[in-house]
Design a protein around this motif. Structure first.
Motif: not given
Length: 320
Positions: A59-87
């Motif tokens: 859960e990002t605590g904001g509004r997730p939009l664009g996603l990009e899968l990363l190695p190591g079971d991680a995810l880039l998340v573009c969140d319209a409220e919080r910025g660029l995140l890594r989950a």
């Protein structure tokens, strides 16, 4: 632009959450998406709606939009409220990578790609209108969209391109020499050169698209990339974009207070790195409105929408 392909039938899968804006497929054919309440979901078994499983990963605590899968079971998340995140998809932890640019809060972060050198390029759709008032950006066409780059270990993005018209979907070319940026309200794809003698320069890759491009996803590193069309071209809007700034601003002030009713039309494109349209799929009078993303799982296309409470599934066309 070639003639549209025959209308393709869509099948709907309710995922119990509103607004799966971006859809991306992992190596196991599962689909990840972010929804309106801030959750990152994983959808498995979409080929059979009765067997589809929905799992919350973070859960990002904001509004997730664009996603990009990363190695190591991680995810880039573009969140319209919080910025660029890594989950982290193993334990659900979410970390902010960047939340400001040039001293301004990073808002309406839209789509991202990870480059081989560890840097991340991502888009900001508008610096004037937030996500909840996105229609104002489409109407006014402020040209405040950006393409940004975040170097490894930094939390300060640099601006690669400014003055974009609703910068949205993003992908990298097969050889890594350029990025493709969707400019939604301009109905075009723009190429930004990363390497070679034209590095740092940009130009149109495809103009006069039949609809408004949204998220971009490349199914095969050696194949074309898919572009979701959030809506068809609107002649009245094309005319308005040629009007003086004051007229567009006045129209936008009205538009943000009127409920948006997306047209009952669905469309996606497959485009190669030369800018040639390989496939154009449409579904008229669609009950599934405002397609904002598309990804491929085997012989199926999965369609996301910021408007709907689920995803749509259709057959992928045979490769050309």
């Amino acid at each position: 632009m070639p003639s549209p392909a025959p209308v393709v039938p869509l099948r709907y899968v309710d995922i119990g959450a509103r607004g799966p804006e971006d859809v991306v497929a992992d190596a196991d054919g599962r689909v990840l998406t972010g929804v309106e309440d801030g959750r990152i979901l994983r959808l498995d078994g979409l080929a059979d709606p009765t067997a589809t499983r929905v799992e919350t990963l973070a859960e990002t605590g904001g509004r997730p939009l664009g996603l990009e899968l990363l190695p190591g079971d991680a995810l880039l998340v573009c969140d319209a409220e919080r910025g660029l995140l890594r989950a982290d998809l193993t334990d659900g932890t979410v970390r902010v990578l960047a939340d400001s640019v040039a001293g301004e809060p990073l808002r309406f972060c839209s789509n991202a790609v990870a480059l081989p050198d560890g840097s991340v390029c991502f888009t900001v759709s508008s610096r004037r209108y937030p996500l909840k008032r996105w229609i104002g950006e489409v109407v006014e066409q402020t040209g405040t969209g950006q393409l940004l780059r975040l170097e490894p270990g930094s939390d300060r993005p640099e601006v690669l391109l400014d003055s974009l018209q609703f910068a949205n979907g993003l992908t990298v070319s097969r050889d890594g020499s350029f990025l493709v940026v969707a400019e939604t309200s301009a109905c075009r794809l723009t190429r930004y050169w990363l390497t070679g003698p034209r590095a740092g320069q940009h130009e149109p890759l495809v103009e006069h698209l039949p609809g408004m491009p949204d998220n971009i996803w490349r199914a095969d590193p050696d194949g074309p990339f898919w572009v979701a069309l959030a809506g068809p071209r609107v002649p009245a809007l094309d005319l308005l974009h040629r009007a003086p700034d004051a007229v567009r601003r006045a129209a936008a002030r009205t538009a943000v207070h009127v409920p948006v009713c997306p047209p009952a039309a669905a469309g996606v494109l497959a485009v190669d790195d030369d800018g040639d349209v390989v496939h154009h799929l449409t579904h008229r009078r669609s009950g599934f409105r405002m397609i904002t993303s598309v990804c491929q799982v085997g012989d199926l296309l999965i369609l996301g929408s910021i408007q709907e409470r689920g995803v749509a599934v259709c057959a992928a066309p045979a490769p050309k």
